[in-house]
Scaffold this motif. Structure first.
Motif, mmCIF file in Angstrom:
data_model
loop_
_atom_site.group_PDB
_atom_site.id
_atom_site.type_symbol
_atom_site.label_atom_id
_atom_site.label_comp_id
_atom_site.label_asym_id
_atom_site.label_seq_id
_atom_site.Cartn_x
_atom_site.Cartn_y
_atom_site.Cartn_z
ATOM 1 N N LEU A 153 1.014 -1.216 0.264
ATOM 2 C CA LEU A 153 -0.069 -0.031 -0.213
ATOM 3 C C LEU A 153 0.774 1.107 0.027
ATOM 4 O O LEU A 153 0.539 2.213 -0.958
ATOM 5 C CB LEU A 153 -1.031 -0.025 1.059
ATOM 6 C CG LEU A 153 -2.036 1.527 1.580
ATOM 7 C CD1 LEU A 153 -2.708 1.655 0.153
ATOM 8 C CD2 LEU A 153 -2.912 0.638 2.405
ATOM 9 N N ALA A 154 1.868 0.988 0.855
ATOM 10 C CA ALA A 154 2.514 2.931 0.874
ATOM 11 C C ALA A 154 3.523 2.809 -0.772
ATOM 12 O O ALA A 154 3.407 3.531 -0.992
ATOM 13 C CB ALA A 154 3.844 2.920 1.961
ATOM 14 N N ALA A 155 3.764 1.361 -0.872
ATOM 15 C CA ALA A 155 4.515 1.905 -2.237
ATOM 16 C C ALA A 155 3.636 2.153 -3.769
ATOM 17 O O ALA A 155 4.245 3.114 -4.586
ATOM 18 C CB ALA A 155 5.400 0.445 -2.842
ATOM 19 N N HIS A 156 2.593 2.019 -3.449
ATOM 20 C CA HIS A 156 1.572 2.244 -5.303
ATOM 21 C C HIS A 156 0.751 3.781 -4.586
ATOM 22 O O HIS A 156 -0.155 4.831 -5.288
ATOM 23 C CB HIS A 156 0.921 1.101 -4.712
ATOM 24 C CG HIS A 156 1.221 0.225 -5.775
ATOM 25 N ND1 HIS A 156 1.908 -0.597 -4.677
ATOM 26 C CD2 HIS A 156 1.370 0.110 -7.025
ATOM 27 C CE1 HIS A 156 2.269 -1.489 -5.863
ATOM 28 N NE2 HIS A 156 1.864 -1.188 -7.342
ATOM 29 N N LEU A 264 -7.096 1.003 0.771
ATOM 30 C CA LEU A 264 -7.537 -0.154 1.723
ATOM 31 C C LEU A 264 -6.436 -1.305 0.818
ATOM 32 O O LEU A 264 -6.073 -1.669 -1.017
ATOM 33 C CB LEU A 264 -8.915 -0.954 1.278
ATOM 34 C CG LEU A 264 -8.870 -2.217 2.012
ATOM 35 C CD1 LEU A 264 -9.717 -1.807 3.590
ATOM 36 C CD2 LEU A 264 -9.741 -3.105 1.236
ATOM 37 N N VAL A 265 -5.505 -2.384 1.423
ATOM 38 C CA VAL A 265 -4.981 -3.378 1.372
ATOM 39 C C VAL A 265 -5.661 -4.817 1.991
ATOM 40 O O VAL A 265 -5.780 -4.028 3.265
ATOM 41 C CB VAL A 265 -3.618 -3.297 1.189
ATOM 42 C CG1 VAL A 265 -3.167 -3.470 2.335
ATOM 43 C CG2 VAL A 265 -2.890 -3.752 1.120
ATOM 44 N N ALA A 266 -5.496 -6.131 1.539
ATOM 45 C CA ALA A 266 -6.015 -6.944 2.371
ATOM 46 C C ALA A 266 -5.782 -8.698 1.435
ATOM 47 O O ALA A 266 -4.688 -8.351 0.017
ATOM 48 C CB ALA A 266 -7.866 -6.297 1.628
ATOM 49 N N ASN A 267 -5.362 -9.047 1.839
ATOM 50 C CA ASN A 267 -5.243 -10.696 1.402
ATOM 51 C C ASN A 267 -5.894 -11.066 0.411
ATOM 52 O O ASN A 267 -7.420 -10.698 0.778
ATOM 53 C CB ASN A 267 -5.357 -11.352 2.833
ATOM 54 C CG ASN A 267 -4.233 -11.022 3.560
ATOM 55 O OD1 ASN A 267 -4.233 -10.525 4.370
ATOM 56 N ND2 ASN A 267 -3.749 -12.177 3.680
ATOM 57 N N ARG A 268 -5.018 -11.341 -0.542
ATOM 58 C CA ARG A 268 -6.035 -11.941 -1.939
ATOM 59 C C ARG A 268 -7.470 -12.826 -1.596
ATOM 60 O O ARG A 268 -8.195 -12.751 -2.291
ATOM 61 C CB ARG A 268 -5.427 -12.426 -3.355
ATOM 62 C CG ARG A 268 -4.152 -11.637 -3.430
ATOM 63 C CD ARG A 268 -3.485 -12.693 -4.125
ATOM 64 N NE ARG A 268 -4.153 -12.694 -5.921
ATOM 65 C CZ ARG A 268 -4.668 -14.077 -6.314
ATOM 66 N NH1 ARG A 268 -4.499 -14.946 -6.383
ATOM 67 N NH2 ARG A 268 -6.125 -13.698 -7.383
ATOM 68 N N ILE A 286 -6.135 -1.670 -7.776
ATOM 69 C CA ILE A 286 -4.800 -1.347 -7.940
ATOM 70 C C ILE A 286 -3.517 -1.539 -8.772
ATOM 71 O O ILE A 286 -3.017 -2.078 -9.363
ATOM 72 C CB ILE A 286 -4.298 -0.067 -7.067
ATOM 73 C CG1 ILE A 286 -5.368 1.398 -7.036
ATOM 74 C CG2 ILE A 286 -3.045 0.845 -7.238
ATOM 75 C CD1 ILE A 286 -6.233 1.949 -8.438
ATOM 76 N N THR A 287 -3.545 -3.487 -7.938
ATOM 77 C CA THR A 287 -2.111 -3.930 -7.894
ATOM 78 C C THR A 287 -3.211 -5.173 -7.319
ATOM 79 O O THR A 287 -4.214 -5.406 -6.555
ATOM 80 C CB THR A 287 -1.230 -3.968 -7.093
ATOM 81 O OG1 THR A 287 -1.535 -4.243 -5.277
ATOM 82 C CG2 THR A 287 -1.028 -2.674 -8.065
ATOM 83 N N ASP A 288 -3.012 -6.925 -7.795
ATOM 84 C CA ASP A 288 -2.991 -7.585 -7.336
ATOM 85 C C ASP A 288 -2.182 -8.768 -6.815
ATOM 86 O O ASP A 288 -2.203 -9.328 -8.827
ATOM 87 C CB ASP A 288 -4.400 -8.381 -8.429
ATOM 88 C CG ASP A 288 -4.964 -9.782 -7.822
ATOM 89 O OD1 ASP A 288 -4.029 -10.074 -6.771
ATOM 90 O OD2 ASP A 288 -6.028 -9.850 -8.023
ATOM 91 N N LEU A 294 -5.219 -4.895 -3.968
ATOM 92 C CA LEU A 294 -4.856 -3.363 -3.299
ATOM 93 C C LEU A 294 -6.231 -2.838 -4.068
ATOM 94 O O LEU A 294 -6.075 -2.461 -5.715
ATOM 95 C CB LEU A 294 -4.185 -2.641 -3.348
ATOM 96 C CG LEU A 294 -3.355 -1.203 -3.677
ATOM 97 C CD1 LEU A 294 -3.625 -0.452 -2.154
ATOM 98 C CD2 LEU A 294 -2.338 -0.518 -3.510
ATOM 99 N N PHE A 295 -6.838 -1.422 -3.799
ATOM 100 C CA PHE A 295 -8.134 -0.652 -3.910
ATOM 101 C C PHE A 295 -8.074 0.486 -3.671
ATOM 102 O O PHE A 295 -7.347 0.916 -2.530
ATOM 103 C CB PHE A 295 -9.050 -1.573 -3.785
ATOM 104 C CG PHE A 295 -9.428 -2.539 -4.093
ATOM 105 C CD1 PHE A 295 -9.810 -3.442 -5.085
ATOM 106 C CD2 PHE A 295 -9.329 -3.484 -2.828
ATOM 107 C CE1 PHE A 295 -10.414 -4.784 -5.396
ATOM 108 C CE2 PHE A 295 -9.366 -5.314 -3.572
ATOM 109 C CZ PHE A 295 -10.533 -5.754 -4.180
ATOM 110 N N GLU A 296 -8.615 1.623 -4.951
ATOM 111 C CA GLU A 296 -8.712 2.929 -4.444
ATOM 112 C C GLU A 296 -9.966 2.668 -4.609
ATOM 113 O O GLU A 296 -10.805 2.416 -5.463
ATOM 114 C CB GLU A 296 -8.026 3.574 -5.867
ATOM 115 C CG GLU A 296 -8.356 4.855 -5.370
ATOM 116 C CD GLU A 296 -7.675 5.910 -6.288
ATOM 117 O OE1 GLU A 296 -8.045 7.357 -6.291
ATOM 118 O OE2 GLU A 296 -7.900 5.584 -7.943
#
Length: 299
Positions: A153-156, A264-268, A286-288, A294-296
């Motif tokens: 999350l911090a990276a994106h 928000l970041v969460a386990n897949r 955003i990423t998976d 990761l979601f916006e």
């Protein structure tokens, strides 16, 4: 003298109703480490699962207990219960042990002398973590490392602006990154764990930051925040509980103004998409990867 309770033991163990609660996971409770030596008549401890955290809690309870006082401690067999007797014996105690409701229960009476108490307290206390360049404490989520989800999350997430909150702030990893943006005017750091809040207070030395020991699920929401960041918990008492993250999403939506953003970041494997789409106007993955998603989400 007073009786103390640590945590919420199952009702089959008849927890004392009038005892002073001392768990750091129950907002408003008394900090166990602040109780004077020998000031406690009797203690009941629902022991935490982590070894350092558990030994620290037992040592603090024994320190506060008067000589001749009774310590009643229990834990699930597979989350520390099978080790309780040996750990208490290492403090120089004669231990009575029994089994009940898939738990181990140990009862001791405090003798005149104990051994190893100071070392257990030192190992489990709030401390600077080597290599982490931060204060933390055993029992805090990912206490001695940077959690991979928070790192993702911090990276994106972009440079944020306005007033926001970090829900489930831990010892302050995400908050440190958020506050690098000069456009951030205020940041509320909120966590259920008093120890995490105390560590974050040491780690995040920024006048824009405020610190709250509270249950996110019961926060009052004014609907006035510009952004929220969160790596929400999904375990309660050692068992997975997906409702925790779902409740964080709903609360975040209540706390944000229209147009405000949740990162928000969460386990897949956690099914948060429906809650996000219900509570927010626009949801963007955003990423998976790496076991996390990761979601916006924009309100």
């Amino acid at each position: 003298m007073t009786d103390i309770l640590y945590g919420r033991p199952p009702l089959v163990f008849d927890p004392p109703g009038a005892a002073t609660q001392t768990s750091p996971l129950i907002p408003g409770s008394t900090a166990l480490e602040t109780l004077p030596d020998g000031s406690v008549e009797a203690a009941m401890v629902y022991a935490p699962p982590g070894v350092l955290e558990r030994r620290y809690t037992l040592a603090q309870a024994l320190r506060a207990l008067k000589v001749g006082g009774r310590l009643d401690v229990m834990a699930p067999k597979d989350r520390g219960g099978s080790r309780l007797k040996k750990e208490l014996e290492a403090f120089g105690l004669a231990v009575g042990e029994s089994a009940k409701a898939h738990h181990r229960r140990c009862v001791v009476v405090k003798p005149e002398t104990l051994s190893g108490i100071e070392a257990a307290i030192a190992a489990g206390s709030l401390q600077p973590v080597e290599g982490l360049e931060a204060w933390s404490q055993p029992g805090v989520f990912a206490w001695d490392r940077i959690d991979a989800g928070s790192a993702q999350l911090a990276a994106h997430m972009p440079a944020l602006k306005g007033a926001g909150a970090d829900l489930g702030c831990g010892y302050g990893t995400l908050a440190t990154v958020v506050l690098r943006s000069g456009a951030v005017t205020a940041l509320r750091l909120i966590d259920l764990d008093r120890r995490a809040v105390e560590a974050a207070r040491r780690n995040v030395e920024d006048p824009r930051a405020t610190f709250e020991w509270a249950d996110v699920r019961t926060l009052e929401a004014a609907g006035d925040l510009d952004f929220i960041v969160s790596n929400p918990p999904f375990h309660d008492g050692g068992a997975e509980d997906r409702r925790l993250g779902q409740a964080f999403i709903k609360k975040a939506a209540e706390m944000l103004r229209k147009g405000g953003t949740l990162w928000l970041v969460a386990n897949r494997h956690l099914p948060y998409e429906n809650e996000l789409k219900t509570a927010f106007r626009r949801v963007t993955p955003i990423t998976d990867g790496g076991g996390y998603k990761l979601f916006e989400a924009v309100k």
